[in-house]
Design an enzyme around this catalytic site. Structure first.
Site, mmCIF file in Angstrom:
data_model
loop_
_atom_site.group_PDB
_atom_site.id
_atom_site.type_symbol
_atom_site.label_atom_id
_atom_site.label_comp_id
_atom_site.label_asym_id
_atom_site.label_seq_id
_atom_site.Cartn_x
_atom_site.Cartn_y
_atom_site.Cartn_z
ATOM 1 N N LYS A 113 39.194 38.618 41.307
ATOM 2 C CA LYS A 113 38.684 37.773 40.232
ATOM 3 C C LYS A 113 37.292 37.247 40.570
ATOM 4 O O LYS A 113 36.850 37.261 41.717
ATOM 5 C CB LYS A 113 39.656 36.627 39.946
ATOM 6 N N ARG A 153 50.267 39.167 42.340
ATOM 7 C CA ARG A 153 49.876 40.124 41.299
ATOM 8 C C ARG A 153 48.524 40.711 41.697
ATOM 9 O O ARG A 153 47.531 39.974 41.780
ATOM 10 C CB ARG A 153 49.805 39.434 39.941
#
Length: 281
Positions: A228, A262
């Site tokens: 991210k 995840r």
């Protein structure tokens, strides 16, 4: 070391998945504009090949998403989202019948059709915020539900990151949602604090530092920070070079008690879990 966990399990189509050892969820986006170019797939064969690799590397779940939630991503219709995800879920379920498939959607109609196609988990980035029918749909389907914290929509969330006190505010916003889901009879819940969703980079790091606060709910905790912008923008690198940073943050997430990671990179996440397990052994 990895903290001692409560004996959580998820009932996935009658199969009990233990979270006593942290699990890995592999990300498979069927969107044309995933922020990580390594996660864009031009056809079904390429996606099945990637899924096979993830499963061989130790993925416990495969998370299929057809709606891009990256900042500035365009909206698409429910029909287009179903067109993207349903055939892939059907193909995955046929090719890998032992795989546990999750559908990444905030729309109840997409969730229902995905479960009909073979999905066993609903992963809702909006936590029920964007579809009033979602909670009742999850209750009717009786599948595990990943409840993520978000404000606004994927198009507006970046401007909704004003909090009086970040962690207490998020806990307060999640609490009534959990209570409502329990009232409806949803048995298997997972909490996702929502890194990057109505949080800026500094808030994301605070969220990770205090991620253990979410254990107050007595519900498994999912952490999704793979590649991210909180990593690559801070380091001044592209997402394709953010694996090392991801592994560092996943290590911290596990030390804070994450039950599910995840990720885009399954092997590296599985190795991190194993090494921390040896430290605790």
């Amino acid at each position: 070391m990895i903290p001692a966990f409560s004996p959580f399990t998820l009932n996935c189509r009658g199969r009990l998945i233990s979270l006593e050892t942290p699990a890995v969820m592999g990300i498979l986006n069927v969107t044309p504009d995933s922020f990580h170019t390594g996660n864009r797939f031009g056809n079904e064969a390429a996606l099945l090949e990637r899924a096979e690799k993830m499963l061989s590397e130790g993925a416990d779940f495969l998370d299929i998403g057809g709606y891009s939630t990256r900042p500035g991503a365009a909206d698409i219709s429910p029909e287009e989202e179903i067109r993207r995800v349903a055939p892939i879920i059907t193909a995955l379920a046929r090719r890998f019948p032992e795989a546990v498939i999750s559908v990444d959607t905030f729309r109840a109609s997409v969730a229902r059709q995905a479960v009909d196609a073979g999905a066993a988990i609903i992963n809702d980035v909006s936590g029920g915020l964007l579809d009033d029918a979602m909670y009742e749909t999850v209750a009717a389907l009786q599948v595990p539900y990943i409840l993520m914290h978000m404000r606004g929509t994927p198009q507006t969330m970046a401007g909704l990151n004003q909090y009086r006190d970040l962690i207490p505010d998020i806990l307060d916003e999640l609490h009534p949602k959990i209570a409502r889901l329990r009232e409806l009879g949803v048995k298997d819940l997972v909490i996702d604090p929502g890194f990057g969703f109505a949080k800026n980079a500094d808030q994301n790091y605070q969220l990770l530092r205090q991620a253990d606060a979410f254990h107050v709910f007595g519900i498994p905790l999912l952490i999704g920070i793979s590649r991210k912008s909180m990593i690559w923008k801070k380091l001044g690198i592209p997402p394709e070079e953010a694996l090392n940073g991801t592994t560092v943050l996943n290590t911290i997430a596990l030390q804070k008690g994450a039950h599910i990671l995840r990720v885009h990179d399954v092997r590296e996440a599985r190795e991190t879990i194993r090494i921390l397990g040896w430290l605790g052994g």
